[in-house]
Design a protein around this motif. Structure first.
Motif, short mmCIF file in Angstrom:
data_model
loop_
_atom_site.label_atom_id
_atom_site.label_comp_id
_atom_site.label_asym_id
_atom_site.label_seq_id
_atom_site.Cartn_x
_atom_site.Cartn_y
_atom_site.Cartn_z
N LEU A 159 0.81 -1.21 0.00
CA LEU A 159 0.00 0.00 0.00
C LEU A 159 0.85 1.27 0.00
O LEU A 159 0.60 2.18 -0.81
CB LEU A 159 -0.96 -0.01 1.18
CG LEU A 159 -1.96 1.17 1.26
CD1 LEU A 159 -2.79 1.23 -0.02
CD2 LEU A 159 -2.85 1.05 2.48
N PRO A 160 1.89 1.40 0.87
CA PRO A 160 2.74 2.60 0.78
C PRO A 160 3.41 2.75 -0.59
O PRO A 160 3.50 3.86 -1.11
CB PRO A 160 3.77 2.38 1.89
CG PRO A 160 3.11 1.45 2.85
CD PRO A 160 2.25 0.55 2.02
N ASN A 161 3.87 1.65 -1.16
CA ASN A 161 4.50 1.73 -2.48
C ASN A 161 3.49 2.15 -3.55
O ASN A 161 3.82 2.92 -4.46
CB ASN A 161 5.12 0.38 -2.86
CG ASN A 161 6.42 0.12 -2.12
OD1 ASN A 161 7.12 1.04 -1.71
ND2 ASN A 161 6.75 -1.14 -1.95
N PHE A 162 2.26 1.65 -3.44
CA PHE A 162 1.24 2.02 -4.41
C PHE A 162 0.94 3.51 -4.32
O PHE A 162 0.82 4.20 -5.35
CB PHE A 162 -0.03 1.21 -4.17
CG PHE A 162 -1.14 1.52 -5.13
CD1 PHE A 162 -1.17 0.92 -6.38
CD2 PHE A 162 -2.14 2.41 -4.80
CE1 PHE A 162 -2.18 1.20 -7.29
CE2 PHE A 162 -3.15 2.70 -5.69
CZ PHE A 162 -3.18 2.10 -6.94
N VAL A 163 0.81 4.04 -3.10
CA VAL A 163 0.55 5.47 -2.93
C VAL A 163 1.70 6.30 -3.50
O VAL A 163 1.51 7.32 -4.17
CB VAL A 163 0.32 5.80 -1.44
CG1 VAL A 163 0.21 7.31 -1.24
CG2 VAL A 163 -0.93 5.10 -0.93
N LEU A 164 2.94 5.83 -3.26
CA LEU A 164 4.11 6.54 -3.77
C LEU A 164 4.13 6.53 -5.30
O LEU A 164 4.38 7.57 -5.93
CB LEU A 164 5.38 5.91 -3.22
CG LEU A 164 6.70 6.51 -3.70
CD1 LEU A 164 6.79 7.98 -3.30
CD2 LEU A 164 7.89 5.72 -3.15
N MET A 165 3.87 5.38 -5.91
CA MET A 165 3.86 5.31 -7.37
C MET A 165 2.74 6.18 -7.95
O MET A 165 2.91 6.79 -9.01
CB MET A 165 3.66 3.85 -7.83
CG MET A 165 4.81 2.93 -7.51
SD MET A 165 6.38 3.45 -8.21
CE MET A 165 7.22 4.05 -6.73
N LYS A 166 1.62 6.26 -7.25
CA LYS A 166 0.52 7.10 -7.73
C LYS A 166 0.89 8.57 -7.66
O LYS A 166 0.59 9.35 -8.59
CB LYS A 166 -0.73 6.83 -6.89
CG LYS A 166 -1.97 7.56 -7.40
CD LYS A 166 -3.21 7.17 -6.60
CE LYS A 166 -4.44 7.89 -7.14
NZ LYS A 166 -5.66 7.53 -6.37
N GLN A 167 1.56 8.98 -6.60
CA GLN A 167 1.99 10.37 -6.47
C GLN A 167 3.06 10.72 -7.50
O GLN A 167 3.17 11.88 -7.92
CB GLN A 167 2.50 10.63 -5.06
CG GLN A 167 1.41 10.57 -4.00
CD GLN A 167 1.95 10.72 -2.59
OE1 GLN A 167 3.17 10.64 -2.37
NE2 GLN A 167 1.05 10.93 -1.63
N LEU A 168 3.86 9.75 -7.89
CA LEU A 168 4.89 9.98 -8.91
C LEU A 168 4.34 9.81 -10.33
O LEU A 168 5.11 9.94 -11.29
CB LEU A 168 6.05 9.00 -8.69
CG LEU A 168 6.87 9.17 -7.41
CD1 LEU A 168 7.90 8.07 -7.28
CD2 LEU A 168 7.55 10.54 -7.39
N HIS A 169 3.05 9.49 -10.44
CA HIS A 169 2.39 9.30 -11.74
C HIS A 169 3.07 8.17 -12.54
O HIS A 169 3.27 8.28 -13.75
CB HIS A 169 2.41 10.60 -12.56
CG HIS A 169 1.79 11.77 -11.85
ND1 HIS A 169 0.42 11.88 -11.65
CD2 HIS A 169 2.35 12.86 -11.25
CE1 HIS A 169 0.17 13.00 -10.99
NE2 HIS A 169 1.32 13.61 -10.73
#
Length: 313
Positions: A159-169
């Protein structure tokens, strides 16, 4: 006239050699070989069953599912995988008729596995060198904290990695699939650190006395001497990245970023009303797994020897 004299010692030695009892095979050795054969049979049986299913037709599989040999031997499952069948032919063979862009998925898997392997090995080697050869305040405490992350299940970081990848587009991109494991992992750092610690410090000190910097020592001395463990780590990392499924499933939504493992699941879900296309699915699974099986078989001895941390010979 020539007289041949045979000494008693030579006669006794020859007689002893002739009468030496043959080495008997113990019951324990026989039991060990039988147990090993049983284990190998159970290990290889799934691979054989995949091959048997891939070489069968879907109609034959449903007609005789327990046959140990391929039913209606053919290569039409592989033809569907490589896109060599028309939609009508695929449906007639029990497939869904959906297009399978196998070469695109193969390319995506190669790109992701290569990015993860090159990045993880390089950055992990630098971190391992820092933990093993450089002296700085709090080094051991940081390394202990770093090792403690090995006890954290990987699913906790999804979940943290998914949020990070989403913020980085980076969602639905090959870089987004590769990035979370592309920098380093605790196991890779620990693996290389153990080898670096066995390199004699005298070699490094001699290079520093000759005017080499720490960076030059790392690239021209440490890395060449660590070629064997680095190769082993690269192979293990490549296999793990190739077989990864859950994270690519979470962040890839289109064919442009879909890797082989996820594509196989999508292919299975595109089942016709008659049931899954087992022949095509097993053919695709075999083709996807074959490169990694060959890679591991080719470097199996090197992997085992390097894991033993034998050091420098």
């Amino acid at each position: 006239m020539t007289t041949t004299v045979t000494t008693p010692s030579a006669t006794t030695a020859k007689a002893g050699a002739d009468k030496a009892p043959k080495k008997r095979v113990s019951a324990g050795r026989i039991a060990a070989w039988v147990a090993m054969a049983v284990i190998m049979a159970f290990t290889l049986l799934p691979f054989y069953w995949v091959l048997r299913t891939a070489l069968s037709s879907n109609a034959g599989i449903y007609a005789d599912p327990s046959s140990p040999l391929p039913v209606d031997l053919n290569f039409r499952g592989f033809a569907r995988v490589f896109g060599m069948q028309s939609t009508e032919e695929a449906i007639a063979d029990g497939g869904s008729g959906a297009a399978i862009n196998f070469w695109l998925y193969l390319r995506n898997s190669i790109i992701v596995a290569t990015l993860v392997t090159v990045g993880q090995v390089f950055f992990s080697a630098m971190a391992a060198y820092s933990f093993s050869r450089l002296r700085w305040k709090g080094r051991d405490a940081v390394f202990a904290l770093f090792l403690a992350s090995l006890m954290v299940p990987g699913i906790f970081t999804l979940l943290p990695n998914f949020v990070l990848m989403k913020q980085l587009h980076l969602i639905d991109s090959l870089l987004g699939v590769a990035l979370p494991t592309m920098l380093m992992t605790p196991f890779a750092v620990f693996f290389l650190r153990q080898f670096f610690m066995n390199i004699p410090r005298e070699l490094e000190e001699a290079a520093l006395l000759d005017g080499a910097s720490k960076v030059r020592v790392f690239f021209t001395l440490i890395l060449p001497m660590a070629q064997a463990p680095i190769t082993t780590l690269a192979i293990l990392t490549y296999i793990a990245a190739w077989n990864d499924y859950f994270w690519p499933l979470l962040v890839s939504y289109s064919d442009s970023s879909r890797v082989l493992t996820v594509a196989l699941a999508v292919f299975k879900s595109q089942a016709p009303q008659t049931g899954p296309d087992w022949s095509g699915l097993m053919a695709a699974t075999l083709v996807a797994a074959l490169p990694m099986l060959l890679l591991f078989m080719a470097f199996a001895r090197r992997i085992v020897n390097s894991i033993g941390f034998t050091g420098i010979k």
